[in-house]
Design a protein around this motif. Structure first.
Motif, PDB file in Angstrom:
ATOM      1  N   MET A 115      72.444  26.187  44.988  1.00  0.00           N
ATOM      2  CA  MET A 115      70.980  26.490  45.383  1.00  0.00           C
ATOM      3  C   MET A 115      70.486  27.957  45.198  1.00  0.00           C
ATOM      4  O   MET A 115      69.412  28.112  44.377  1.00  0.00           O
ATOM      5  CB  MET A 115      70.792  26.228  46.747  1.00  0.00           C
ATOM      6  N   PRO A 116      71.437  28.912  45.488  1.00  0.00           N
ATOM      7  CA  PRO A 116      71.137  30.124  45.304  1.00  0.00           C
ATOM      8  C   PRO A 116      70.767  30.605  43.797  1.00  0.00           C
ATOM      9  O   PRO A 116      69.945  31.481  43.524  1.00  0.00           O
ATOM     10  CB  PRO A 116      72.402  31.090  45.885  1.00  0.00           C
ATOM     11  N   LEU A 117      71.405  30.034  42.828  1.00  0.00           N
ATOM     12  CA  LEU A 117      71.307  30.271  41.442  1.00  0.00           C
ATOM     13  C   LEU A 117      69.858  29.624  40.849  1.00  0.00           C
ATOM     14  O   LEU A 117      69.118  30.543  40.309  1.00  0.00           O
ATOM     15  CB  LEU A 117      72.458  29.669  40.421  1.00  0.00           C
ATOM     16  N   THR A 118      69.413  28.663  41.496  1.00  0.00           N
ATOM     17  CA  THR A 118      68.038  28.011  41.300  1.00  0.00           C
ATOM     18  C   THR A 118      67.086  29.098  41.894  1.00  0.00           C
ATOM     19  O   THR A 118      66.279  29.361  41.127  1.00  0.00           O
ATOM     20  CB  THR A 118      68.032  26.681  41.926  1.00  0.00           C
ATOM     21  N   GLN A 119      67.140  29.484  43.085  1.00  0.00           N
ATOM     22  CA  GLN A 119      66.499  30.620  43.602  1.00  0.00           C
ATOM     23  C   GLN A 119      66.230  31.609  42.679  1.00  0.00           C
ATOM     24  O   GLN A 119      65.259  32.383  42.409  1.00  0.00           O
ATOM     25  CB  GLN A 119      66.680  30.886  45.064  1.00  0.00           C
ATOM     26  N   ALA A 120      67.460  32.359  42.345  1.00  0.00           N
ATOM     27  CA  ALA A 120      67.749  33.508  41.725  1.00  0.00           C
ATOM     28  C   ALA A 120      66.902  33.331  40.103  1.00  0.00           C
ATOM     29  O   ALA A 120      66.243  34.147  39.663  1.00  0.00           O
ATOM     30  CB  ALA A 120      68.917  34.063  41.285  1.00  0.00           C
ATOM     31  N   ASN A 121      67.099  32.176  39.515  1.00  0.00           N
ATOM     32  CA  ASN A 121      66.289  31.730  38.324  1.00  0.00           C
ATOM     33  C   ASN A 121      64.772  31.780  38.369  1.00  0.00           C
ATOM     34  O   ASN A 121      64.169  32.165  37.687  1.00  0.00           O
ATOM     35  CB  ASN A 121      66.947  30.434  37.785  1.00  0.00           C
TER      36      ASN A 121
END
Length: 90
Positions: free
Chosen positions: A1-7
């Motif tokens: 999930m954190p990568l999705t938010q960062a993207n």
């Protein structure tokens, strides 16, 4: 999930992220041009590698194969530069 938010963050701010990366690259190469052998090479290689990661990320999100390839190449060059500047690779 954190990568999705960062993207999502990068996509919302992609023009600013790209411009910051480009200005970082200009700064690092200008520093080497002005200072020559007296340049702080570890700083320059680290700074240049960070901007290459930023620009690679933007290019990947934009699905731009040419700039993804170019900037991932610069990440690899930067890692070699960091290893050499640190004396870990001769």
């Amino acid at each position: 999930m954190p990568l999705t938010q960062a993207n999502r963050f990068v996509l919302r701010n992609i023009k600013h992220v790209e411009m910051t990366g480009v200005l970082m690259r200009i700064f690092s190469f200008s520093l080497v041009s002005w200072m020559g052998p007296a340049s702080p090479f570890m700083f320059v290689w680290t700074f240049n590698t960070i901007d290459a990661v930023m620009l690679s990320w933007c290019a990947l999100l934009k699905k731009d194969a040419a700039y993804t390839t170019l900037n991932i190449f610069w990440v690899m060059v930067g890692l070699v530069g960091i290893l050499r500047a640190g004396g870990w690779l001769h």
